[in-house]
Design a protein around this motif. Sequence first.
Motif, PDB file in Angstrom:
ATOM      1  N   ASP A 245       0.687  -1.146   0.054  1.00  0.00           N
ATOM      2  CA  ASP A 245       0.184  -0.028   0.031  1.00  0.00           C
ATOM      3  C   ASP A 245       0.918   1.302   0.092  1.00  0.00           C
ATOM      4  N   ILE A 246       1.776   1.273   0.974  1.00  0.00           N
ATOM      5  CA  ILE A 246       2.704   2.420   0.838  1.00  0.00           C
ATOM      6  C   ILE A 246       3.549   2.558  -0.392  1.00  0.00           C
ATOM      7  N   LYS A 247       3.980   1.420  -0.820  1.00  0.00           N
ATOM      8  CA  LYS A 247       4.724   1.616  -2.033  1.00  0.00           C
ATOM      9  C   LYS A 247       3.927   2.272  -3.288  1.00  0.00           C
ATOM     10  N   ASP A 248       2.617   1.841  -3.435  1.00  0.00           N
ATOM     11  CA  ASP A 248       1.820   2.173  -4.405  1.00  0.00           C
ATOM     12  C   ASP A 248       1.343   3.654  -4.330  1.00  0.00           C
ATOM     13  N   LYS A 249       1.071   4.060  -3.088  1.00  0.00           N
ATOM     14  CA  LYS A 249       0.705   5.319  -2.790  1.00  0.00           C
ATOM     15  C   LYS A 249       1.895   6.141  -2.956  1.00  0.00           C
ATOM     16  N   LEU A 250       3.090   6.043  -2.590  1.00  0.00           N
ATOM     17  CA  LEU A 250       4.174   6.773  -3.046  1.00  0.00           C
ATOM     18  C   LEU A 250       4.754   6.921  -4.413  1.00  0.00           C
ATOM     19  N   GLU A 251       4.402   5.747  -5.160  1.00  0.00           N
ATOM     20  CA  GLU A 251       4.723   5.611  -6.750  1.00  0.00           C
ATOM     21  C   GLU A 251       3.893   6.553  -7.390  1.00  0.00           C
ATOM     22  N   MET A 252       2.463   6.851  -6.774  1.00  0.00           N
ATOM     23  CA  MET A 252       1.416   7.684  -7.471  1.00  0.00           C
ATOM     24  C   MET A 252       2.116   9.214  -7.570  1.00  0.00           C
ATOM     25  N   VAL A 253       2.838   9.384  -6.544  1.00  0.00           N
ATOM     26  CA  VAL A 253       3.592  10.686  -6.473  1.00  0.00           C
ATOM     27  C   VAL A 253       4.361  10.963  -7.658  1.00  0.00           C
ATOM     28  N   SER A 254       4.271  12.136  -8.417  1.00  0.00           N
ATOM     29  CA  SER A 254       5.139  12.418  -9.499  1.00  0.00           C
ATOM     30  C   SER A 254       6.508  12.469  -9.470  1.00  0.00           C
ATOM     31  N   THR A 255       6.669  13.079  -8.265  1.00  0.00           N
ATOM     32  CA  THR A 255       8.228  13.187  -8.044  1.00  0.00           C
ATOM     33  C   THR A 255       8.931  12.159  -7.785  1.00  0.00           C
ATOM     34  N   ILE A 256       8.362  10.813  -7.636  1.00  0.00           N
ATOM     35  CA  ILE A 256       9.052   9.551  -7.167  1.00  0.00           C
ATOM     36  C   ILE A 256       8.870   8.643  -8.220  1.00  0.00           C
ATOM     37  N   GLU A 257      10.256   8.024  -8.518  1.00  0.00           N
ATOM     38  CA  GLU A 257      10.289   7.196  -9.633  1.00  0.00           C
ATOM     39  C   GLU A 257       9.868   5.740  -9.335  1.00  0.00           C
ATOM     40  N   GLU A 258      10.449   5.159  -8.314  1.00  0.00           N
ATOM     41  CA  GLU A 258      10.168   3.791  -7.735  1.00  0.00           C
ATOM     42  C   GLU A 258      10.877   3.597  -6.385  1.00  0.00           C
ATOM     43  N   VAL A 259       9.873   2.832  -5.507  1.00  0.00           N
ATOM     44  CA  VAL A 259      10.467   2.600  -4.169  1.00  0.00           C
ATOM     45  C   VAL A 259      10.189   1.100  -3.864  1.00  0.00           C
ATOM     46  N   ASN A 260      11.123   0.553  -2.853  1.00  0.00           N
ATOM     47  CA  ASN A 260      10.620  -0.626  -2.374  1.00  0.00           C
ATOM     48  C   ASN A 260      10.493  -0.197  -0.751  1.00  0.00           C
ATOM     49  N   VAL A 261       9.528  -1.054  -0.264  1.00  0.00           N
ATOM     50  CA  VAL A 261       9.048  -0.915   1.091  1.00  0.00           C
ATOM     51  C   VAL A 261       9.030  -2.104   1.808  1.00  0.00           C
ATOM     52  N   ARG A 262       9.415  -1.952   3.125  1.00  0.00           N
ATOM     53  CA  ARG A 262       9.598  -3.034   4.175  1.00  0.00           C
ATOM     54  C   ARG A 262       8.723  -2.551   5.348  1.00  0.00           C
ATOM     55  N   LYS A 263       7.864  -3.494   5.761  1.00  0.00           N
ATOM     56  CA  LYS A 263       7.204  -2.982   6.774  1.00  0.00           C
ATOM     57  C   LYS A 263       7.608  -3.803   8.109  1.00  0.00           C
ATOM     58  N   ILE A 264       7.682  -3.155   9.217  1.00  0.00           N
ATOM     59  CA  ILE A 264       8.483  -3.481  10.612  1.00  0.00           C
ATOM     60  C   ILE A 264       7.206  -3.475  11.811  1.00  0.00           C
ATOM     61  N   ASP A 265       6.856  -4.429  12.212  1.00  0.00           N
ATOM     62  CA  ASP A 265       5.909  -4.368  13.231  1.00  0.00           C
ATOM     63  C   ASP A 265       6.799  -4.037  14.747  1.00  0.00           C
ATOM     64  N   LYS A 266       6.481  -2.818  15.283  1.00  0.00           N
ATOM     65  CA  LYS A 266       7.169  -2.425  16.296  1.00  0.00           C
ATOM     66  C   LYS A 266       6.452  -2.498  17.659  1.00  0.00           C
ATOM     67  N   TYR A 267       5.327  -3.348  17.620  1.00  0.00           N
ATOM     68  CA  TYR A 267       4.634  -3.861  18.756  1.00  0.00           C
ATOM     69  C   TYR A 267       3.883  -2.484  19.472  1.00  0.00           C
ATOM     70  N   THR A 268       4.232  -1.279  19.188  1.00  0.00           N
ATOM     71  CA  THR A 268       3.463  -0.107  19.680  1.00  0.00           C
ATOM     72  C   THR A 268       2.914   0.536  18.448  1.00  0.00           C
ATOM     73  N   GLY A 269       3.381  -0.044  17.128  1.00  0.00           N
ATOM     74  CA  GLY A 269       2.881   0.803  16.024  1.00  0.00           C
ATOM     75  C   GLY A 269       3.643   0.052  14.954  1.00  0.00           C
ATOM     76  N   TYR A 270       3.805   0.872  13.816  1.00  0.00           N
ATOM     77  CA  TYR A 270       4.873   0.372  12.634  1.00  0.00           C
ATOM     78  C   TYR A 270       5.663   1.260  12.183  1.00  0.00           C
ATOM     79  N   GLN A 271       6.699   0.571  11.453  1.00  0.00           N
ATOM     80  CA  GLN A 271       7.615   1.378  10.790  1.00  0.00           C
ATOM     81  C   GLN A 271       7.755   1.165   9.519  1.00  0.00           C
ATOM     82  N   TRP A 272       7.973   1.934   8.390  1.00  0.00           N
ATOM     83  CA  TRP A 272       7.938   1.308   6.990  1.00  0.00           C
ATOM     84  C   TRP A 272       9.288   1.902   6.537  1.00  0.00           C
ATOM     85  N   VAL A 273      10.257   0.862   6.329  1.00  0.00           N
ATOM     86  CA  VAL A 273      11.560   1.355   5.335  1.00  0.00           C
ATOM     87  C   VAL A 273      11.257   1.403   4.062  1.00  0.00           C
ATOM     88  N   VAL A 274      11.534   2.794   3.714  1.00  0.00           N
ATOM     89  CA  VAL A 274      11.435   3.083   2.156  1.00  0.00           C
ATOM     90  C   VAL A 274      12.862   3.203   1.458  1.00  0.00           C
TER      91      VAL A 274
END
Length: 309
Positions: A245-274
């Motif tokens: 979802d994060i990858k798709d949302k970011l790549e819809m932005v015209s200033t971003i060419e391509e990203v890969n995203v990894r999601k980490i469960d922090k147990y109190t929330g989430y971290q996305w590594v872009v």
Amino acid sequence: PKAIGTFHFLMDTSEAQPRGRIDGLSSQTRDLTDVSDIILREALSELPNVGKVDVTQTNEGHASISYFIVTFREIFGEYPLLTASDPSITISRNGGQFSATEIQTVTMSVDKPFLYEVQSVSVSSSSASFDLSFKSGPKTNSIPCNFATIAEAQNAVSSLEAELNALPYLTVQLDTAVSGTGDVNDPWKFKVTFLEPVGPLPLLNSDNAVITQLVQGESTLSGSVVLSYEGEYTDDIPFSASAKDIKDKLEMVSTIEEVNVRKIDKYTGYQWVVSFTGDAGNLPLLTAHNNVFEIQSIETSGGQPTPLG
């Protein structure tokens, strides 16, 4: 080695591979019977998940062995290794070198940890099999449950976990311990912990299994975020969004060419590594916004020679 016959190279960048990518794919070159730097460059460059490469042949002093150095020109960040159909071909990273790329993190978190939902799946040996589904979504494959012993029931834990994790928008973990005897009055009981989504959840659906809630899930984290990059904004992103979802949302932005995203469960929330896999260099930071921006459109019509004319 030279004169090894027909062979081909493969590049598998699917997400399941080490250093794979979301929406990655597997591709292979045409069959080769001989190889030179030009032939290898052309064959690899035809692969959709490789693109432009530079190939240099080096002389290592072995008359029976050819050495090539392949440089990936259009790939930024860590990437899976090429593989070859012939086991006598050895492929390794030159000096263990990985391509560098910009990596940024986005974190949404609170002080109180998640309380994960736990449900029990009970089945008796009198039924041949059962299936499961979540939120009226697709069903799992039929799962055998006519186990003769507790050992057979415990051996089914991994397959049951895999079936549930194959359902969309669901990540679970099963307890390795199974209770019960398989009798109608004392059925086999599998304990399922829901890692995603978090919060209070509806019960799983099943044709033959009985589902009960053991622990109601709870999350004090809620809401959404909007990300911007170089003046362009994403749509609203839920706090529990998947890496895709994060990858798709970011790549819809015209200033971003391509990203890969990894999601980490922090147990109190989430971290996305872009990882910015489509751009090189020291890049501007993403900016997170805790408000939802209203979007309006203006349409004009009529007028001579233009709508505003």
